[in-house]
Design an enzyme around this catalytic site. Structure first.
Site, PDB file in Angstrom:
ATOM      1  N   GLN A  56      -3.683  13.681 -11.779  1.00  0.00           N
ATOM      2  CA  GLN A  56      -3.702  13.711 -10.313  1.00  0.00           C
ATOM      3  C   GLN A  56      -2.315  14.075  -9.791  1.00  0.00           C
ATOM      4  O   GLN A  56      -1.327  13.480 -10.221  1.00  0.00           O
ATOM      5  CB  GLN A  56      -4.097  12.330  -9.774  1.00  0.00           C
ATOM      6  CG  GLN A  56      -4.214  12.270  -8.271  1.00  0.00           C
ATOM      7  CD  GLN A  56      -4.501  10.851  -7.797  1.00  0.00           C
ATOM      8  OE1 GLN A  56      -3.677   9.965  -7.949  1.00  0.00           O
ATOM      9  NE2 GLN A  56      -5.679  10.630  -7.256  1.00  0.00           N
ATOM     10  N   SER A  88       0.178  10.907 -13.690  1.00  0.00           N
ATOM     11  CA  SER A  88      -0.145  10.298 -14.989  1.00  0.00           C
ATOM     12  C   SER A  88      -0.799  11.313 -15.919  1.00  0.00           C
ATOM     13  O   SER A  88      -1.747  11.996 -15.534  1.00  0.00           O
ATOM     14  CB  SER A  88      -1.094   9.107 -14.807  1.00  0.00           C
ATOM     15  OG  SER A  88      -0.494   8.119 -14.019  1.00  0.00           O
ATOM     16  N   GLU A 140     -11.238   5.994  -6.803  1.00  0.00           N
ATOM     17  CA  GLU A 140     -10.156   5.420  -7.609  1.00  0.00           C
ATOM     18  C   GLU A 140      -9.992   3.932  -7.324  1.00  0.00           C
ATOM     19  O   GLU A 140      -9.745   3.139  -8.223  1.00  0.00           O
ATOM     20  CB  GLU A 140      -8.849   6.173  -7.296  1.00  0.00           C
ATOM     21  CG  GLU A 140      -7.687   5.738  -8.169  1.00  0.00           C
ATOM     22  CD  GLU A 140      -6.415   6.558  -7.922  1.00  0.00           C
ATOM     23  OE1 GLU A 140      -6.460   7.520  -7.127  1.00  0.00           O
ATOM     24  OE2 GLU A 140      -5.392   6.224  -8.522  1.00  0.00           O
TER      25      GLU A 140
HETATM   26  C1  LIG Z   1       1.735   3.654 -13.272  1.00  0.00           C
HETATM   27  C2  LIG Z   1       1.654   4.573 -12.085  1.00  0.00           C
HETATM   28  C3  LIG Z   1       0.821   5.666 -12.165  1.00  0.00           C
HETATM   29  C4  LIG Z   1       0.749   6.554 -11.101  1.00  0.00           C
HETATM   30  N1  LIG Z   1      -0.036   7.660 -11.246  1.00  0.00           N
HETATM   31  C5  LIG Z   1      -0.059   8.556 -10.241  1.00  0.00           C
HETATM   32  C6  LIG Z   1      -0.808   9.760 -10.399  1.00  0.00           C
HETATM   33  O1  LIG Z   1      -1.429   9.989 -11.447  1.00  0.00           O
HETATM   34  N2  LIG Z   1      -0.786  10.654  -9.413  1.00  0.00           N
HETATM   35  C7  LIG Z   1      -0.113  10.452  -8.236  1.00  0.00           C
HETATM   36  O2  LIG Z   1      -0.172  11.297  -7.357  1.00  0.00           O
HETATM   37  N3  LIG Z   1       0.625   9.314  -8.037  1.00  0.00           N
HETATM   38  C8  LIG Z   1       0.659   8.380  -9.021  1.00  0.00           C
HETATM   39  N4  LIG Z   1       1.400   7.233  -8.863  1.00  0.00           N
HETATM   40  C9  LIG Z   1       2.208   7.082  -7.650  1.00  0.00           C
HETATM   41  C10 LIG Z   1       1.703   5.997  -6.708  1.00  0.00           C
HETATM   42  O3  LIG Z   1       0.546   6.413  -6.033  1.00  0.00           O
HETATM   43  C11 LIG Z   1       2.870   5.695  -5.733  1.00  0.00           C
HETATM   44  O4  LIG Z   1       3.922   5.151  -6.500  1.00  0.00           O
HETATM   45  C12 LIG Z   1       2.460   4.722  -4.660  1.00  0.00           C
HETATM   46  O5  LIG Z   1       1.521   5.279  -3.784  1.00  0.00           O
HETATM   47  C13 LIG Z   1       3.672   4.249  -3.860  1.00  0.00           C
HETATM   48  O6  LIG Z   1       4.402   5.326  -3.391  1.00  0.00           O
HETATM   49  P1  LIG Z   1       5.982   5.428  -3.633  1.00  0.00           P
HETATM   50  O7  LIG Z   1       6.253   5.155  -5.066  1.00  0.00           O
HETATM   51  O8  LIG Z   1       6.450   6.714  -3.060  1.00  0.00           O
HETATM   52  O9  LIG Z   1       6.612   4.223  -2.815  1.00  0.00           O
HETATM   53  P2  LIG Z   1       6.885   4.178  -1.256  1.00  0.00           P
HETATM   54  O10 LIG Z   1       5.696   4.655  -0.513  1.00  0.00           O
HETATM   55  O11 LIG Z   1       8.187   4.850  -0.982  1.00  0.00           O
HETATM   56  O12 LIG Z   1       7.018   2.615  -1.007  1.00  0.00           O
HETATM   57  C14 LIG Z   1       8.224   1.892  -1.334  1.00  0.00           C
HETATM   58  C15 LIG Z   1       8.016   0.439  -0.915  1.00  0.00           C
HETATM   59  O13 LIG Z   1       7.825   0.375   0.525  1.00  0.00           O
HETATM   60  C16 LIG Z   1       6.572  -0.280   0.815  1.00  0.00           C
HETATM   61  N5  LIG Z   1       5.950   0.353   1.980  1.00  0.00           N
HETATM   62  C17 LIG Z   1       5.786   1.678   2.196  1.00  0.00           C
HETATM   63  N6  LIG Z   1       5.134   1.879   3.363  1.00  0.00           N
HETATM   64  C18 LIG Z   1       4.857   0.658   3.875  1.00  0.00           C
HETATM   65  C19 LIG Z   1       4.191   0.200   5.043  1.00  0.00           C
HETATM   66  N7  LIG Z   1       3.657   1.065   5.927  1.00  0.00           N
HETATM   67  N8  LIG Z   1       4.090  -1.140   5.253  1.00  0.00           N
HETATM   68  C20 LIG Z   1       4.607  -2.032   4.353  1.00  0.00           C
HETATM   69  N9  LIG Z   1       5.270  -1.646   3.227  1.00  0.00           N
HETATM   70  C21 LIG Z   1       5.386  -0.333   2.991  1.00  0.00           C
HETATM   71  C22 LIG Z   1       5.718  -0.075  -0.422  1.00  0.00           C
HETATM   72  O14 LIG Z   1       4.709  -1.065  -0.515  1.00  0.00           O
HETATM   73  C23 LIG Z   1       6.747  -0.184  -1.542  1.00  0.00           C
HETATM   74  O15 LIG Z   1       7.018  -1.538  -1.845  1.00  0.00           O
HETATM   75  C24 LIG Z   1       1.504   6.325  -9.904  1.00  0.00           C
HETATM   76  C25 LIG Z   1       2.319   5.198  -9.828  1.00  0.00           C
HETATM   77  C26 LIG Z   1       2.404   4.327 -10.898  1.00  0.00           C
HETATM   78  C27 LIG Z   1       3.301   3.128 -10.785  1.00  0.00           C
END
Ligand SMILES: Cc1cc2nc3c(=O)[nH]c(=O)nc-3n(C[C@H](O)[C@H](O)[C@H](O)COP(=O)(O)OP(=O)(O)OC[C@H]3O[C@@H](n4cnc5c(N)ncnc54)[C@H](O)[C@@H]3O)c2cc1C
Length: 373
Positions: A126, A161, A244
């Protein structure tokens, strides 16, 4: 709620148990790389040959079209037999790319891709998240311009992933120049062997490299690979996330009960201590998760918040279960690869597929009717 199993369901259970008992691969699944691909595809092929592939897919698309009772039965037997984790590298293809193509794909896309997924021939990944675009998915910047009958894509994805071993990717990109937020996005089938794609694996804290950065430099993708129509990407992506977050991880959720029972057996010498109380709480919480999972199976798939409640409860409970394992094992945890690996991996369970904070926001706004943030 009371689930009624008929005598035919019990016959199905016995058949599933027998087949699983005779076919589960020996040895642990590799965590990443080509070996994990070979292991997952081999297992899918075996399921396909045995008639157990696509159990949640409609029969019209080559699946089994099982009733909720049978799906529950299958996964109960599956986790009890300690079959390979559903969260291996075949997860995307089987649990949300395939279902998304069934819901939104063209007949040509369905005819080409669905049989290959069911037969265990392909791995999907994805590509939604980007640096700076995770929780706020609508801010994504990877974009494409239309040239003739192709899209020309430039940009970067992250945390994809199994991108390093995938054949195809669910790629969400901006296809209308200048468009903002949810508008002008498209969900595209990206062949990972297309020239211009560079995949750079990222090592996580458990030492596995199962996610990756993906770079797109003038990557040409046929317009025929757009799913659900150009500019319809947000709608299609929400369909994907619905699969998902809702029932895709059913096997994982049920598996947590098995892990809790393993811990109880492991902690038997500590019986009578505060640990017994902690384990009793975990057993009750795992039972609650099972109940939520089962209830979801019988609800209208359009019920939006079920997935968020389960995802949140599962992620936080998984972390408590594996932290308890570390406390039971003490220093021995350093030598026990299975529990310590799962403990480190469990940190991601409140991030992947939408963070715990985002799930809480959804529950607050859509179930409790609290004001939007
Ligand atoms: C093991 C793993 C597998 C993954 N696999 C995939 C994949 O296959 N494909 C893919 O596209 N993505 C994948 N992801 C990414 C995942 O979807 C994102 O990490 C996740 O959506 C969070 O986005 P970010 O890391 O950019 O954090 P951010 O969105 O930058 O968030 C940082 C922090 O701020 C908090 N935060 C953000 N916005 C708000 C809000 N409005 N209110 C309160 N708190 C908030 C979050 O909860 C978090 O604690 C994967 C992640 C992991 C850990």
């Amino acid at each position: 709620m009371q689930i009624e199993f008929t005598s035919e369901d019990e016959e199905f259970r016995a058949a599933a148990r027998t087949w699983l008992g005779e076919n589960i691969p020996a040895g642990p699944a590799p965590h990443d790389g080509p070996a994990s691909r070979a292991y997952a595809l081999d297992w899918l092929k075996r399921c396909h040959a045995g008639g157990w592939s696509g159990i949640a897919w409609p029969a019209a698309f080559g699946g089994q079209g099982l009733t909720p009772e049978r799906l529950i039965t299958w996964y109960e037997e599956y986790v009890a037999a300690r079959a390979p984790s559903v969260l291996d590298c075949s997860f995307v293809a089987v649990n949300h790319a395939g279902p998304t193509l069934i819901a939104c794909g063209s007949p040509e896309q369905q005819a080409f891709h669905l049989p290959r997924i069911l037969a265990g021939e392909v791995i999907w990944c994805q590509g939604f998240s980007e640096p700076g675009t995770g929780s706020d998915l609508a801010s994504l910047k990877t974009s494409a311009v239309v040239e003739g009958d192709e899209l020309v894509v430039n940009g970067q994805k992250i945390w994809s992933s199994f991108a390093d071993i995938a054949d195809y990717q669910e790629l969400l990109i901006r296809t209308e120049p200048g468009s903002k937020r949810h508008k002008g996005l498209s969900w595209v089938i990206c062949d990972m062997k297309t020239p211009g794609i560079t995949v750079r694996p990222i090592e996580n804290m458990a030492g596995a490299t199962h996610f990756a950065e993906v770079f797109y430099d003038d990557v040409r993708i046929p317009l025929a690979n757009v799913v659900g129509g150009l500019g319809e990407g947000w709608r299609v992506a929400m369909t994907t996330l619905g699969f998902e977050r809702r029932t895709a991880a059913m096997g994982l959720q049920l598996d947590l009960s098995i892990k809790v029972e393993d811990l109880i057996a492991m902690a038997a010498p500590l019986a009578g201590s505060a640990m017994a109380e902690r384990l009793a709480d975990l057993r009750a919480e795992a039972a609650a998760l099972r109940a939520m999972t089962y209830r979801t199976m019988f609800r209208d798939p359009a019920t939006p918040f079920d997935g968020s409640m389960m995802r949140l409860h599962f992620g936080e409970l998984a972390q408590r279960v594996y932290a308890t394992a570390m406390d039971i094992l003490g220093p021995d945890a350093l030598c026990d690869n299975r529990w310590s690996y799962d403990y480190l991996e469990a940190y991601s369970e409140t991030i992947a597929g939408g963070t715990a904070e985002i799930q809480r926001n959804i529950i607050a706004e859509r179930i409790l009717g609290l004001p939007r943030e």
